[in-house]
Design a protein around this motif. Structure first.
Motif, PDB file in Angstrom:
ATOM      1  N   ASN A 109      66.639  38.641  15.925  1.00  0.00           N
ATOM      2  CA  ASN A 109      66.212  40.036  15.778  1.00  0.00           C
ATOM      3  C   ASN A 109      66.148  40.436  14.307  1.00  0.00           C
ATOM      4  N   HIS A 110      65.078  41.106  13.922  1.00  0.00           N
ATOM      5  CA  HIS A 110      64.907  41.622  12.564  1.00  0.00           C
ATOM      6  C   HIS A 110      64.873  43.144  12.648  1.00  0.00           C
ATOM      7  N   ILE A 111      65.856  43.808  12.036  1.00  0.00           N
ATOM      8  CA  ILE A 111      65.906  45.267  12.125  1.00  0.00           C
ATOM      9  C   ILE A 111      66.187  45.885  10.755  1.00  0.00           C
ATOM     10  N   LEU A 112      65.531  46.994  10.501  1.00  0.00           N
ATOM     11  CA  LEU A 112      65.805  47.778   9.294  1.00  0.00           C
ATOM     12  C   LEU A 112      66.964  48.723   9.611  1.00  0.00           C
ATOM     13  N   THR A 113      68.001  48.653   8.805  1.00  0.00           N
ATOM     14  CA  THR A 113      69.238  49.382   9.104  1.00  0.00           C
ATOM     15  C   THR A 113      69.680  50.218   7.918  1.00  0.00           C
ATOM     16  N   LYS A 114      70.145  51.416   8.221  1.00  0.00           N
ATOM     17  CA  LYS A 114      70.774  52.264   7.207  1.00  0.00           C
ATOM     18  C   LYS A 114      72.279  52.190   7.414  1.00  0.00           C
ATOM     19  N   ILE A 115      72.998  51.724   6.403  1.00  0.00           N
ATOM     20  CA  ILE A 115      74.447  51.598   6.513  1.00  0.00           C
ATOM     21  C   ILE A 115      75.079  52.994   6.559  1.00  0.00           C
ATOM     22  N   GLU A 116      75.920  53.215   7.554  1.00  0.00           N
ATOM     23  CA  GLU A 116      76.541  54.529   7.744  1.00  0.00           C
ATOM     24  C   GLU A 116      78.057  54.402   7.702  1.00  0.00           C
ATOM     25  N   CYS A 117      78.710  55.464   7.256  1.00  0.00           N
ATOM     26  CA  CYS A 117      80.173  55.482   7.263  1.00  0.00           C
ATOM     27  C   CYS A 117      80.657  56.923   7.350  1.00  0.00           C
ATOM     28  N   SER A 118      81.913  57.078   7.710  1.00  0.00           N
ATOM     29  CA  SER A 118      82.509  58.411   7.766  1.00  0.00           C
ATOM     30  C   SER A 118      82.970  58.824   6.372  1.00  0.00           C
ATOM     31  N   ASP A 119      83.279  60.102   6.210  1.00  0.00           N
ATOM     32  CA  ASP A 119      83.783  60.594   4.913  1.00  0.00           C
ATOM     33  C   ASP A 119      85.096  59.907   4.549  1.00  0.00           C
ATOM     34  N   SER A 127      77.881  45.694  -2.172  1.00  0.00           N
ATOM     35  CA  SER A 127      79.340  45.725  -2.340  1.00  0.00           C
ATOM     36  C   SER A 127      79.976  46.782  -1.448  1.00  0.00           C
ATOM     37  N   PHE A 128      79.342  47.936  -1.347  1.00  0.00           N
ATOM     38  CA  PHE A 128      79.847  49.006  -0.479  1.00  0.00           C
ATOM     39  C   PHE A 128      79.856  48.528   0.974  1.00  0.00           C
ATOM     40  N   TYR A 129      78.793  47.870   1.368  1.00  0.00           N
ATOM     41  CA  TYR A 129      78.685  47.350   2.740  1.00  0.00           C
ATOM     42  C   TYR A 129      79.768  46.307   3.010  1.00  0.00           C
ATOM     43  N   THR A 130      79.980  45.417   2.046  1.00  0.00           N
ATOM     44  CA  THR A 130      81.003  44.380   2.213  1.00  0.00           C
ATOM     45  C   THR A 130      82.386  45.004   2.359  1.00  0.00           C
ATOM     46  N   GLU A 149      86.104  56.881   5.467  1.00  0.00           N
ATOM     47  CA  GLU A 149      85.812  55.508   5.048  1.00  0.00           C
ATOM     48  C   GLU A 149      85.279  55.478   3.620  1.00  0.00           C
ATOM     49  N   ARG A 150      84.415  56.429   3.308  1.00  0.00           N
ATOM     50  CA  ARG A 150      83.855  56.473   1.948  1.00  0.00           C
ATOM     51  C   ARG A 150      84.946  56.690   0.906  1.00  0.00           C
ATOM     52  N   LYS A 151      85.895  57.560   1.217  1.00  0.00           N
ATOM     53  CA  LYS A 151      87.001  57.819   0.282  1.00  0.00           C
ATOM     54  C   LYS A 151      87.835  56.552   0.074  1.00  0.00           C
ATOM     55  N   ILE A 152      88.089  55.842   1.155  1.00  0.00           N
ATOM     56  CA  ILE A 152      88.907  54.628   1.057  1.00  0.00           C
ATOM     57  C   ILE A 152      88.179  53.555   0.270  1.00  0.00           C
ATOM     58  N   VAL A 153      86.909  53.339   0.589  1.00  0.00           N
ATOM     59  CA  VAL A 153      86.125  52.290  -0.073  1.00  0.00           C
ATOM     60  C   VAL A 153      85.948  52.587  -1.549  1.00  0.00           C
ATOM     61  N   GLU A 154      85.700  53.863  -1.868  1.00  0.00           N
ATOM     62  CA  GLU A 154      85.467  54.233  -3.265  1.00  0.00           C
ATOM     63  C   GLU A 154      86.756  54.553  -4.014  1.00  0.00           C
ATOM     64  N   GLY A 155      87.891  54.554  -3.291  1.00  0.00           N
ATOM     65  CA  GLY A 155      89.180  54.786  -3.945  1.00  0.00           C
ATOM     66  C   GLY A 155      89.378  56.207  -4.405  1.00  0.00           C
ATOM     67  N   LYS A 156      88.730  57.163  -3.706  1.00  0.00           N
ATOM     68  CA  LYS A 156      88.851  58.568  -4.100  1.00  0.00           C
ATOM     69  C   LYS A 156      89.813  59.278  -3.174  1.00  0.00           C
ATOM     70  N   LYS A 157      90.815  59.914  -3.751  1.00  0.00           N
ATOM     71  CA  LYS A 157      91.777  60.692  -2.964  1.00  0.00           C
ATOM     72  C   LYS A 157      91.723  62.148  -3.389  1.00  0.00           C
ATOM     73  N   ASP A 158      91.754  63.032  -2.417  1.00  0.00           N
ATOM     74  CA  ASP A 158      91.837  64.464  -2.728  1.00  0.00           C
ATOM     75  C   ASP A 158      93.103  65.016  -2.085  1.00  0.00           C
ATOM     76  N   GLU A 159      93.118  66.341  -1.929  1.00  0.00           N
ATOM     77  CA  GLU A 159      94.321  66.949  -1.379  1.00  0.00           C
ATOM     78  C   GLU A 159      94.586  66.516   0.059  1.00  0.00           C
ATOM     79  N   ILE A 193      81.490  45.937  15.781  1.00  0.00           N
ATOM     80  CA  ILE A 193      81.861  47.057  14.914  1.00  0.00           C
ATOM     81  C   ILE A 193      80.592  47.788  14.498  1.00  0.00           C
ATOM     82  N   PHE A 194      80.734  49.050  14.182  1.00  0.00           N
ATOM     83  CA  PHE A 194      79.596  49.884  13.806  1.00  0.00           C
ATOM     84  C   PHE A 194      79.087  49.481  12.422  1.00  0.00           C
ATOM     85  N   ILE A 195      77.794  49.257  12.323  1.00  0.00           N
ATOM     86  CA  ILE A 195      77.159  48.889  11.059  1.00  0.00           C
ATOM     87  C   ILE A 195      76.365  50.054  10.469  1.00  0.00           C
TER      88      ILE A 195
END
Length: 539
Positions: free
Chosen positions: A511-521, A191-194, A523-533, A153-155
């Motif tokens: 392997n040791h890698i520096l990673t920036k956690i990425e997500c789609s808009d 927590s966001f990553y989890t 996914e962010r809405k679902i994880v943060e519980g934000k709903k718009d129109e 899965i994409f990290i």
């Protein structure tokens, strides 16, 4: 542009001999020579460099190489070619690298850039540089490790080269287990990553069980149509700690009561404090008596009843099991165990009497979140242990299915506020969960606490039994503690301290890698519980 790199390993004995001779000569010149000489600074630099190289070869077992780098730039237009050459020269010189144009030697450099393995002597002296093994490694292409598992899965993205990071932690051919550790200070993004992991694995249909002591997964559970189980003074869901579940042992195995007693001793250690061997024996005796009153013995057949006098047998239900009050009454019959009865009063008649009920929960969802927030700071460990026991039974149901258990704030179960029996149970999960197709995920911000019990034995064991370790930003003190139990380099210590929100250092196997956690808009809405129109749904 084509780049060709050659390496020539040098004889270490001859190198040390030459360096020692050089160090001796230059040392005398520096000591006795004229300090006003224009080249005195250069001589001092070469003196120190020579001493450093000799030390690395002799003490740190480094090898020395001659390094040759040739760059062949080409274009169909002469002006464009000159522009490219000037641009490359500017980039390399801005990085502190010296460049020499191969005037009248273009043919030799051109040949060196062809796949012919030719490094002409005519240009070697001008291009040669000394380099040690550690420096040589940095010249390999793509040395910044990237993980791209085919079924992963994409990290996120690799901070150094922006390459995509995909991890399949269930790939048993690549990783020794699917366990993970997620450490980071408050607000660093753990927590966001989890939650992202839970969301993405939910879409793959993988069963996931979450211990939630801080009510962080409430919204995510609702959005993903999971089952949330709350236990506390205001809850109408109950779990009977004494209930024996059919899935607590695998098909073909025996020993329901013996297995249950081992888990109960750990739980009562949390309530009664550290028990000595005599006290454990007394408690075990009373537990056996309590089950016997319900016609449950070490004979596994005693846990089955025959329906309507037929030959068809079914496993006893919740109402056929003893509850805490039954054990409470049994303890009161013996003077030796009356003190334990007293300690059970809050759980039977007091503020935590919700523990004294028959179970009424459903565990059929592929996402179950156990909310123990209402238990309060002092009593969280009881609920966390209780749900860990239940989820562990679910993990063992089917070895073929992939599943995961997330233990947020795991320090409460393996830290100094816990005990060895409970910590051993958690360690057993991380050590054996691979056999059941499962993954244990340890999450905490209190690094010092997970290493606080028994000189850090259990925290270290869980860390070592996790193929994937994710470190978000940590404070200086926590980094020092973590470095004692993991192979953090000095550079990585600095990197962990300076990580921004949402950035992490990942240890994925070797392997040791520096990673920036990425997500789609979305996914962010679902994880943060934000709903718009714009509505969305997850099936």
């Amino acid at each position: 542009m084509n780049i060709s790199i050659f390496y020539e390993k040098q004889d270490p004995y001859k190198t040390i001999k030459d360096l020692t001779y050089h160090i001796g000569n230059v040392g005398v010149e520096l000591k006795e020579g004229n300090q006003n000489r224009q080249d005195i600074d250069i001589a001092a630099f070469t003196f120190n460099d020579a001493k450093y190289i000799r030390k690395e070869i002799q003490i740190n077992n480094e090898d020395i190489y001659f390094l040759y780098i040739y760059i062949n730039i080409y274009s169909e237009d002469l002006k464009e070619l000159e522009y490219f050459v000037n641009k490359i020269e500017g980039v390399t010189q801005s990085k502190g690298m010296q460049t020499i144009r191969a005037n009248f030697r273009q043919e030799e450099v051109f040949k060196s850039c062809l796949p012919l393995m030719e490094n002409p002597e005519l240009i070697k002296n001008s291009a040669r540089r000394n380099i040690l093994t550690s420096g040589l490694l940095s010249t390999y292409s793509f040395i910044s490790s990237t993980i791209f598992d085919q079924e992963g899965i994409f990290i996120g993205t690799n901070i150094y080269n922006n390459s995509l990071v995909f991890i399949d932690r269930y790939d048993t051919k690549k990783y020794k287990n699917a366990n993970m550790c997620i450490f980071g200070t408050s607000g660093a993004g753990k927590s966001f990553y989890t939650k992202l992991l839970i969301l993405r694995y939910k879409l793959l249909g993988i069963a996931q069980y979450v211990i939630d002591p801080d009510r962080e997964y409430d919204n995510l559970c609702k959005e993903l149509k999971g089952t949330q189980i709350k236990i506390g003074p205001n809850s109408n869901t109950y779990i009977n700690i004494l209930e024996i579940r059919k899935e607590s042992i695998e098909d073909g195995e025996t020993g329901y009561l013996a297995t249950k007693i081992g888990k109960l001793v750990g739980f009562f250690n949390l309530i009664f404090g550290e028990l000595n061997e005599e006290e454990k024996a007394l408690i075990e005796e009373k537990i056996i008596e309590t089950y016997k009153e319900k016609n449950i013995t070490f004979d596994d057949e005693s846990l089955y009843i025959y329906k309507n006098n037929s030959k068809r047998k079914i496993f006893k239900g919740s109402k056929d099991m003893p509850i805490l009050e039954d054990l409470y009454n049994t303890l009161g019959k013996d003077e030796k165990t009356k003190k334990f009865k007293t300690k059970l009063i809050p759980f039977v008649k007091g503020s935590m009497k919700f523990f004294n009920n028959f179970s009424n929960i459903e565990l059929n969802n592929s996402l179950i979140v156990a909310d123990v927030y209402d238990l309060g700071e002092e009593n969280l460990k009881y609920g966390m242990y209780l749900f860990t026991d239940i989820f562990w039974d679910k993990i063992k149901e089917n070895r073929k299915d992939k599943k995961a258990i997330y233990l947020d704030e795991i320090w409460r179960l393996i830290g100094v506020t816990s005990n060895k029996e409970v910590a051993s149970f958690i360690y057993k999960i991380f050590k054996t969960i691979r056999k059941y197709g499962g993954s244990g995920v340890a999450i905490t911000q209190d690094i010092s606490d997970i290493f606080s019990l028994d000189n850090g034995t259990y925290g270290k064991s869980i860390l070592n039994n996790s193929s994937i370790k994710t470190f978000f930003s940590l404070e200086e003190e926590n980094i020092k503690i973590l470095a004692q139990y993991s192979n953090l380099s000095e550079k990585e210590k600095i990197e962990i301290k300076s990580l921004k929100r949402g950035e992490c250092l990942m240890f994925v196997s070797d392997n040791h890698i520096l990673t920036k956690i990425e997500c789609s808009d979305l996914e962010r809405k679902i994880v943060e519980g934000k709903k718009d129109e714009d509505s969305y749904s997850i099936k």
